[in-house]
Design a protein around this motif. Structure first.
Motif, PDB file in Angstrom:
ATOM      1  N   TYR A   1       0.848  -1.178   0.000  1.00  0.00           N
ATOM      2  CA  TYR A   1       0.000   0.000   0.000  1.00  0.00           C
ATOM      3  C   TYR A   1       0.890   1.236   0.000  1.00  0.00           C
ATOM      4  O   TYR A   1       2.080   1.149   0.293  1.00  0.00           O
ATOM      5  CB  TYR A   1      -0.954  -0.012   1.204  1.00  0.00           C
ATOM      6  N   CYS A   2       0.344   2.378  -0.314  1.00  0.00           N
ATOM      7  CA  CYS A   2       1.047   3.658  -0.338  1.00  0.00           C
ATOM      8  C   CYS A   2       1.942   3.751  -1.567  1.00  0.00           C
ATOM      9  O   CYS A   2       2.179   2.774  -2.269  1.00  0.00           O
ATOM     10  CB  CYS A   2       1.833   3.872   0.949  1.00  0.00           C
ATOM     11  N   THR A   3       2.461   4.924  -1.828  1.00  0.00           N
ATOM     12  CA  THR A   3       3.264   5.178  -3.023  1.00  0.00           C
ATOM     13  C   THR A   3       4.693   5.507  -2.631  1.00  0.00           C
ATOM     14  O   THR A   3       4.918   6.326  -1.745  1.00  0.00           O
ATOM     15  CB  THR A   3       2.671   6.369  -3.812  1.00  0.00           C
ATOM     16  N   ALA A   4       5.650   4.883  -3.301  1.00  0.00           N
ATOM     17  CA  ALA A   4       7.067   5.174  -3.065  1.00  0.00           C
ATOM     18  C   ALA A   4       7.410   6.545  -3.624  1.00  0.00           C
ATOM     19  O   ALA A   4       6.896   6.948  -4.673  1.00  0.00           O
ATOM     20  CB  ALA A   4       7.933   4.114  -3.735  1.00  0.00           C
ATOM     21  N   GLY A   5       8.295   7.247  -2.921  1.00  0.00           N
ATOM     22  CA  GLY A   5       8.793   8.515  -3.429  1.00  0.00           C
ATOM     23  C   GLY A   5       9.774   8.279  -4.569  1.00  0.00           C
ATOM     24  O   GLY A   5      10.324   7.186  -4.723  1.00  0.00           O
ATOM     25  N   THR A   6      10.002   9.317  -5.372  1.00  0.00           N
ATOM     26  CA  THR A   6      10.974   9.249  -6.458  1.00  0.00           C
ATOM     27  C   THR A   6      12.203  10.051  -6.054  1.00  0.00           C
ATOM     28  O   THR A   6      12.088  11.228  -5.708  1.00  0.00           O
ATOM     29  CB  THR A   6      10.381   9.812  -7.762  1.00  0.00           C
ATOM     30  N   THR A   7      13.378   9.420  -6.084  1.00  0.00           N
ATOM     31  CA  THR A   7      14.617  10.076  -5.663  1.00  0.00           C
ATOM     32  C   THR A   7      15.156  10.992  -6.761  1.00  0.00           C
ATOM     33  O   THR A   7      14.644  11.028  -7.878  1.00  0.00           O
ATOM     34  CB  THR A   7      15.695   9.037  -5.326  1.00  0.00           C
ATOM     35  N   ALA A   8      16.235  11.686  -6.452  1.00  0.00           N
ATOM     36  CA  ALA A   8      16.889  12.566  -7.410  1.00  0.00           C
ATOM     37  C   ALA A   8      17.366  11.801  -8.646  1.00  0.00           C
ATOM     38  O   ALA A   8      17.436  12.358  -9.742  1.00  0.00           O
ATOM     39  CB  ALA A   8      18.070  13.277  -6.750  1.00  0.00           C
ATOM     40  N   SER A   9      17.655  10.500  -8.496  1.00  0.00           N
ATOM     41  CA  SER A   9      18.097   9.670  -9.626  1.00  0.00           C
ATOM     42  C   SER A   9      16.943   8.945 -10.302  1.00  0.00           C
ATOM     43  O   SER A   9      17.158   8.137 -11.202  1.00  0.00           O
ATOM     44  CB  SER A   9      19.128   8.641  -9.144  1.00  0.00           C
ATOM     45  N   GLY A  10      15.709   9.187  -9.852  1.00  0.00           N
ATOM     46  CA  GLY A  10      14.541   8.551 -10.450  1.00  0.00           C
ATOM     47  C   GLY A  10      14.192   7.199  -9.861  1.00  0.00           C
ATOM     48  O   GLY A  10      13.395   6.461 -10.443  1.00  0.00           O
ATOM     49  N   CYS A  11      14.749   6.860  -8.705  1.00  0.00           N
ATOM     50  CA  CYS A  11      14.490   5.565  -8.077  1.00  0.00           C
ATOM     51  C   CYS A  11      13.177   5.596  -7.292  1.00  0.00           C
ATOM     52  O   CYS A  11      12.842   6.607  -6.685  1.00  0.00           O
ATOM     53  CB  CYS A  11      15.608   5.206  -7.104  1.00  0.00           C
ATOM     54  N   GLN A  12      12.470   4.458  -7.286  1.00  0.00           N
ATOM     55  CA  GLN A  12      11.289   4.270  -6.451  1.00  0.00           C
ATOM     56  C   GLN A  12      11.455   2.939  -5.730  1.00  0.00           C
ATOM     57  O   GLN A  12      11.259   1.879  -6.319  1.00  0.00           O
ATOM     58  CB  GLN A  12      10.014   4.255  -7.286  1.00  0.00           C
ATOM     59  N   ALA A  13      11.843   3.000  -4.463  1.00  0.00           N
ATOM     60  CA  ALA A  13      12.115   1.801  -3.670  1.00  0.00           C
ATOM     61  C   ALA A  13      10.823   1.047  -3.387  1.00  0.00           C
ATOM     62  O   ALA A  13       9.844   1.623  -2.933  1.00  0.00           O
ATOM     63  CB  ALA A  13      12.790   2.180  -2.361  1.00  0.00           C
TER      64      ALA A  13
END
Length: 142
Positions: A1-13
């Motif tokens: 559930y919930c949405t992963a954040g997007t990092t400065a490099s475009g990663c979504q853990a």
């Protein structure tokens, strides 16, 4: 559930789990995160007060676990700086069983637990220098 954040490099853990969460077993429930910002330290945290989706600063991450939260020990980052090839894994049973290093972190039999990953993202343009994964929910067995 919930949405992963997007990092400065475009990663979504993204989180996954294998095994059975147990209040008494000394091993066998691994919480894992993939597609993490490479070579950045992180930690898992969890709670039993429910789900939420509160903005984490002014970035794209959300804190998905209602406080109070319990933090696991910090884990050393893997992967390549600037790439989304980092990962983390931790056997929660081995952390919280009655004879394990942190028995006080055990949420107890029957607890409905929400878990998430926090990790460093120093190049973020938000007012946070960290990012958060999506979240998982599980019930602790005997």
């Amino acid at each position: 559930y919930c949405t992963a954040g997007t990092t400065a490099s475009g990663c979504q853990a993204l989180l996954s789990a294998s095994g059975s969460p147990s209040a008494t077993a000394a091993s066998g429930f691994v919480l894992a995160a993939q597609a993490v910002e490479g070579s950045k330290d992180g930690l898992f945290f969890f709670g039993t007060s429910g789900r939420q989706a509160n903005p984490w600063g002014n970035g794209t991450s959300y804190q998905c676990v209602v406080p109070p939260v319990v933090r696991t020990p910090t884990l050393a980052g893997t992967g390549t700086v600037g790439a989304c090839d980092g990962s983390f894994a931790l056997d929660l049973n081995a952390l919280w069983c009655p004879t394990c290093p942190k028995p006080a972190k055990n949420p107890g039999v029957g607890a409905l637990v929400q878990a998430q990953l926090w990790y460093r993202d120093p190049q973020s343009t938000s007012n946070q220098t960290t990012s958060l994964s999506d979240a998982l929910e599980f019930t602790v067995e005997p």
